[in-house]
Design a protein around this motif. Structure first.
Motif, PDB file in Angstrom:
ATOM      1  N   GLY A 179     -24.132  11.640  10.457  1.00 53.67           N
ATOM      2  CA  GLY A 179     -25.576  11.474  11.227  1.00 53.67           C
ATOM      3  C   GLY A 179     -25.808  12.366  12.410  1.00 53.67           C
ATOM      4  O   GLY A 179     -24.779  12.627  13.287  1.00 53.67           O
ATOM      5  N   ASP A 211     -36.910  11.943  12.898  1.00 59.07           N
ATOM      6  CA  ASP A 211     -36.747  11.145  11.738  1.00 59.07           C
ATOM      7  C   ASP A 211     -36.533  12.098  10.569  1.00 59.07           C
ATOM      8  O   ASP A 211     -37.543  12.644  10.008  1.00 59.07           O
ATOM      9  CB  ASP A 211     -37.881  10.046  11.591  1.00 59.07           C
ATOM     10  CG  ASP A 211     -37.439   9.037  10.271  1.00 59.07           C
ATOM     11  OD1 ASP A 211     -36.715   9.368   9.421  1.00 59.07           O
ATOM     12  OD2 ASP A 211     -38.002   7.945  10.525  1.00 59.07           O
ATOM     13  N   PHE A 212     -35.068  12.275  10.174  1.00 60.22           N
ATOM     14  CA  PHE A 212     -34.778  13.378   9.164  1.00 60.22           C
ATOM     15  C   PHE A 212     -35.282  12.868   7.859  1.00 60.22           C
ATOM     16  O   PHE A 212     -35.324  13.607   6.977  1.00 60.22           O
ATOM     17  CB  PHE A 212     -33.403  13.827   9.347  1.00 60.22           C
ATOM     18  CG  PHE A 212     -33.017  14.468  10.760  1.00 60.22           C
ATOM     19  CD1 PHE A 212     -33.530  15.797  10.682  1.00 60.22           C
ATOM     20  CD2 PHE A 212     -32.507  14.064  11.739  1.00 60.22           C
ATOM     21  CE1 PHE A 212     -33.207  16.664  11.910  1.00 60.22           C
ATOM     22  CE2 PHE A 212     -32.248  14.811  12.898  1.00 60.22           C
ATOM     23  CZ  PHE A 212     -32.466  16.136  12.873  1.00 60.22           C
ATOM     24  N   SER A 213     -35.547  11.460   7.580  1.00 62.01           N
ATOM     25  CA  SER A 213     -35.589  11.027   6.569  1.00 62.01           C
ATOM     26  C   SER A 213     -37.217  11.269   6.129  1.00 62.01           C
ATOM     27  O   SER A 213     -37.473  11.273   4.919  1.00 62.01           O
ATOM     28  CB  SER A 213     -35.368   9.659   6.349  1.00 62.01           C
ATOM     29  OG  SER A 213     -35.989   8.681   7.209  1.00 62.01           O
ATOM     30  N   LYS A 214     -37.937  11.174   7.100  1.00 61.51           N
ATOM     31  CA  LYS A 214     -39.491  11.359   7.063  1.00 61.51           C
ATOM     32  C   LYS A 214     -39.959  13.010   7.056  1.00 61.51           C
ATOM     33  O   LYS A 214     -40.758  13.337   6.853  1.00 61.51           O
ATOM     34  CB  LYS A 214     -40.116  10.531   7.943  1.00 61.51           C
ATOM     35  CG  LYS A 214     -40.141   9.027   7.876  1.00 61.51           C
ATOM     36  CD  LYS A 214     -40.926   8.352   8.835  1.00 61.51           C
ATOM     37  CE  LYS A 214     -40.790   6.818   8.665  1.00 61.51           C
ATOM     38  NZ  LYS A 214     -41.656   6.068   9.650  1.00 61.51           N
ATOM     39  N   ASN A 243     -29.761  20.016  14.621  1.00 62.43           N
ATOM     40  CA  ASN A 243     -29.002  19.270  13.362  1.00 62.43           C
ATOM     41  C   ASN A 243     -27.684  20.213  13.067  1.00 62.43           C
ATOM     42  O   ASN A 243     -26.735  19.880  12.990  1.00 62.43           O
ATOM     43  CB  ASN A 243     -30.001  19.018  12.341  1.00 62.43           C
ATOM     44  CG  ASN A 243     -29.221  18.278  11.098  1.00 62.43           C
ATOM     45  OD1 ASN A 243     -28.072  18.159  11.220  1.00 62.43           O
ATOM     46  ND2 ASN A 243     -29.984  17.495  10.652  1.00 62.43           N
TER      47      ASN A 243
END
Length: 239
Positions: free
Chosen positions: A37, A53-56, A85
């Protein structure tokens, strides 16, 4: 779970807002875990303004009323977060190869419990449990009421950086206090040899007139009555 965090501060600079003619400093702090992460925070004038927010696939602004300039900066901020990242994993990989047996830094938290408003019987309130100055940023909160675990009304806020590289985090419990109820917050962290527990209970407002004060007042009244009666009979004696 073994989590190592490498925090790097990069991309420091000032940006100019034409609408307000004020300069603001945007900073980025990011760290990556051995689990894979990556966390990226965007600091606006040294306060955490948002996070990636890497998921969004976007930067989520934590400030209550971001300006239009800040909103326009969202896309660019996320591009920087994506670059962070990739860079973070590269640096962590090199660091592990350079000194694979280096011990992980650990700092035990200090804890504190407090309410949003002054406690009143039957009045809705919020309890806050603060864990501060801990590292790494993995911590667990447990709430109990009269010894029974409570999960309803509990919310845990995000981790936040301290200037010394440690972290702090707050857990909140919404509740209605009643006389006799005891609430506890237990904090568990890998650097603490045992869980840290803080308790809170309603302090009932007591009368300011203590038994000693009442006795003193009554004695004084009788004294004054006695003096007054003595003076009256003395002046009424015949000459």
């Amino acid at each position: 779970m073994n989590l190592s965090l490498l925090v790097l501060i990069i991309f420091t600079g000032a940006v100019h807002t034409s609408a307000t003619s004020l300069s603001h400093n945007f900073h980025y702090t990011y760290g990556c875990y051995e689990s894979g992460g990556v966390r990226v925070d965007v600091l606006l004038d040294d306060d955490v303004g948002g996070y990636a927010d890497f998921s969004k696939g976007e930067v989520v602004w934590a400030m209550p009323h971001p300006s239009q300039y800040v909103k326009n900066f969202t896309k660019h901020a996320y591009e920087i977060a994506q670059a962070a990242n990739a860079h973070c994993h590269s640096v962590l990989s090199k660091a592990k190869k350079a000194d694979p047996d280096a011990p992980m830094r650990q700092e035990s938290p200090s804890t504190f419990i407090y309410t949003r408003y002054e406690g009143e019987d039957g009045v809705f309130n919020t309890l806050f449990c603060l864990a501060n100055y801990f590292y790494p940023p993995t911590i667990n909160f447990t709430w109990t009421k009269n010894g029974v675990e409570v999960t309803e009304g509990v919310s845990n806020l995000r981790y936040h950086h301290n200037s010394d590289g440690t972290f702090h985090r707050i857990s909140a419990l919404t509740f209605t206090p009643r006389e006799g109820d005891v609430f506890t917050c237990t904090v568990e962290h890998q650097a603490s040899p045992q869980p840290l527990t803080r308790s809170w209970e309603l302090e009932m407002k007591r009368s300011r007139a203590t038994p000693a004060a009442v006795f003193l007042c009554v004695s004084l009244v009788f004294c004054l009555i006695g003096i007054g009666a003595g003076t009256y009979f003395f002046t009424k004696q015949p000459n």
